[in-house]
Design an enzyme around this catalytic site. Structure first.
Site, PDB file in Angstrom:
ATOM      1  N   THR A   1     -17.483   2.516  26.835  1.00 61.12           N
ATOM      2  CA  THR A   1     -17.063   1.961  25.534  1.00 61.12           C
ATOM      3  C   THR A   1     -16.363   0.632  25.747  1.00 61.12           C
ATOM      4  O   THR A   1     -16.489   0.018  26.828  1.00 61.12           O
ATOM      5  CB  THR A   1     -16.180   2.980  24.771  1.00 61.12           C
ATOM      6  OG1 THR A   1     -15.997   2.530  23.435  1.00 61.12           O
ATOM      7  CG2 THR A   1     -14.828   3.194  25.419  1.00 61.12           C
ATOM      8  N   ASN A   2     -15.626   0.164  24.777  1.00 63.87           N
ATOM      9  CA  ASN A   2     -14.849  -1.073  24.921  1.00 63.87           C
ATOM     10  C   ASN A   2     -13.529  -0.918  24.171  1.00 63.87           C
ATOM     11  O   ASN A   2     -13.260   0.143  23.615  1.00 63.87           O
ATOM     12  CB  ASN A   2     -15.661  -2.280  24.420  1.00 63.87           C
ATOM     13  CG  ASN A   2     -16.066  -2.100  22.976  1.00 63.87           C
ATOM     14  OD1 ASN A   2     -15.218  -2.012  22.093  1.00 63.87           O
ATOM     15  ND2 ASN A   2     -17.365  -2.015  22.728  1.00 63.87           N
ATOM     16  N   HIS A   3     -12.753  -1.983  24.139  1.00 66.52           N
ATOM     17  CA  HIS A   3     -11.375  -1.859  23.619  1.00 66.52           C
ATOM     18  C   HIS A   3     -11.247  -2.073  22.117  1.00 66.52           C
ATOM     19  O   HIS A   3     -10.138  -2.155  21.603  1.00 66.52           O
ATOM     20  CB  HIS A   3     -10.459  -2.869  24.320  1.00 66.52           C
ATOM     21  CG  HIS A   3     -10.266  -2.563  25.773  1.00 66.52           C
ATOM     22  ND1 HIS A   3      -9.567  -1.479  26.207  1.00 66.52           N
ATOM     23  CD2 HIS A   3     -10.699  -3.199  26.878  1.00 66.52           C
ATOM     24  CE1 HIS A   3      -9.572  -1.448  27.525  1.00 66.52           C
ATOM     25  NE2 HIS A   3     -10.250  -2.486  27.958  1.00 66.52           N
TER      26      HIS A   3
END
Ligand SMILES: Cc1cc2nc3c(=O)[nH]c(=O)nc-3n(C[C@H](O)[C@H](O)[C@H](O)COP(=O)(O)O)c2cc1C
Length: 395
Positions: free
Chosen positions: A208-210
């Site tokens: 995923t990412n932030h």
């Protein structure tokens, strides 16, 4: 946000009356002038002094009060109001208003008010489902009153069911939606994506990412408060989405791609604020994971490019904006994206600047179109969302 606006709060004889002290405080904090009208019975649940201290106005109970130091008569107050909220609204007061009874200060003022009236019923589950109460609520709806649907949960007497007045934060959103903005987006359909997508590696792990979804939430909220019909396609986000938007929850980029394409045709304005993971696992050895093999490698493949697909399918009159995160050559890279994705605008944020990008409450955005480049100052994501729609609407 509510400076210069007058809000009338009508409080009736329900245990939920205590929540309105906080609502009054929240409204005053946002700049509005608040008057509280109470039924005589409401004063058994909360003391008028609480409201008088918070609002700096006499809390009005008696239509025939002759205390001229604070003299405010119902017609003058009704004219002054930008919105009236009756919360908690007892079965009794709902019945009175629905049937044209005005026998105290609250019901008389409501009858004299030309502005929007919002009613938040609060009562025991059986009272709420009494057909007489339901008929009265229907009647109010037909007369243009907005009803805040009670929520389900534990009621004050310990019973479970619906009839519970929603919390102050949601009541506040109803008031903000009514009076905070001109409805300059009414009739427009807006599609916003928010948050991060998640690509499963196995049943436990994912890529995923932030992204927190805060920027997408701010955009959806601003559009809905300005009267637009908003659909929010949301991946993994922090917190709850804004009220009054239709939400479609997704996990992977493929799910977001499908959901967005489903909704895109109807939309007049599309803003892709989600951070879609560019890659997803293609092949993976579950056996190696199970054995904790240190030499495990994951082969990745690119996920579908949602913005590009939207640009390919763009219909006449549709406005497409994509967010881009850049670490260098922000304008140059964004201009390339503008062309390659057939977008109308790129909202670029520089990840190297403090107060911009993922997770923060602020952003520093450059708006890039084919002939303009507008640098917005560092501002809250709510303010940035407002500026973005101002720009799109040509304001
Ligand atoms: C402890 C207590 C809690 C009550 N809670 C509610 C309530 O949540 N909703 C409601 O419609 N009536 C409730 N009632 C009954 C009302 O207070 C009663 O119907 C009263 O006549 C309403 O007066 P009003 O509508 O003029 O404020 C409650 C009564 C008591 C004693």
């Amino acid at each position: 946000m509510l400076t210069g606006k007058t809000v009338l709060l009508g409080v009736t004889g329900s245990i939920a009356a205590y929540k309105i002290a906080n609502l009054a405080r929240m409204l005053i904090k946002r700049g509005s002038d608040v008057y509280v009208l109470m039924t005589q019975n409401a004063a058994n649940f909360i003391n008028p002094i609480t409201f008088e201290t918070l609002t700096k106005h006499k809390c009005l109970i008696d239509t025939f009060d002759r205390n001229f130091e604070y003299s405010v008569e119902h017609v003058a107050l009704a004219k002054k109001a930008d919105v009236v909220m009756i919360a908690p609204a007892s079965a009794n007061v709902i019945g009175k208003i629905a049937n044209g009874i005005a026998d105290d200060m609250l019901t008389t003022t409501v009858m004299a008010c030309p502005c929007k009236k919002i009613v938040a019923p609060a009562m025991n589950h059986n009272m709420f489902h009494n057909p007489i109460v339901q008929d009265n609520i229907e009647k109010l709806k037909n007369y243009g009153y907005e009803i805040v649907e009670p929520s389900n949960g534990m009621l004050a007497n310990g019973d479970m069911g619906d009839g519970r007045m929603p919390d102050e934060e949601l009541l506040m959103e109803y008031i903000i939606k009514e009076i905070a903005y001109d409805k300059d987006m009414s009739g427009k359909k807006v599609l916003v994506t928010a948050g991060a997508t998640m690509e499963a590696i196995d049943p436990v792990r994912y890529i995923t990412n932030h992204s927190s979804g805060k920027m997408g939430f701010a955009l959806a909220r601003n559009a809905v408060l300005r009267g637009a019909d908003v659909t929010l396609v949301m991946g993994k986000c922090d917190g709850e989405p804004p009220a009054f938007v239709k939400t479609v929850k997704v996990k992977s980029a493929a799910e977001m791609y499908n959901a967005v394409l489903c909704e895109a045709d109807n939309a007049d304005i599309i803003i892709k604020a989600a951070a879609v993971a560019d890659y997803r696992p293609k092949t993976i050895s579950l056996e190696k994971i199970k054995k904790n093999d240190n030499n495990m490698s994951i082969e990745l493949e690119r996920t579908d490019d949602i913005l590009k697909k939207l640009g390919e399918n763009k219909r006449k009159g549709q406005f497409i904006c994509g967010f881009s995160m850049e670490t260098e050559n922000l304008v140059e890279n964004s201009r390339k994206k503008l062309v390659s994705k057939n977008a109308d605008m790129i909202a670029a944020n520089n990840l190297k600047k403090d107060g911009a990008g993922f997770g923060t409450d602020t952003n520093i955005i450059t708006l890039i179109t084919s002939d303009k480049e507008i640098q917005l100052e560092k501002m809250t994501k709510d303010c940035a969302a407002e500026k973005i729609f101002d720009f799109i609407l040509g304001r």
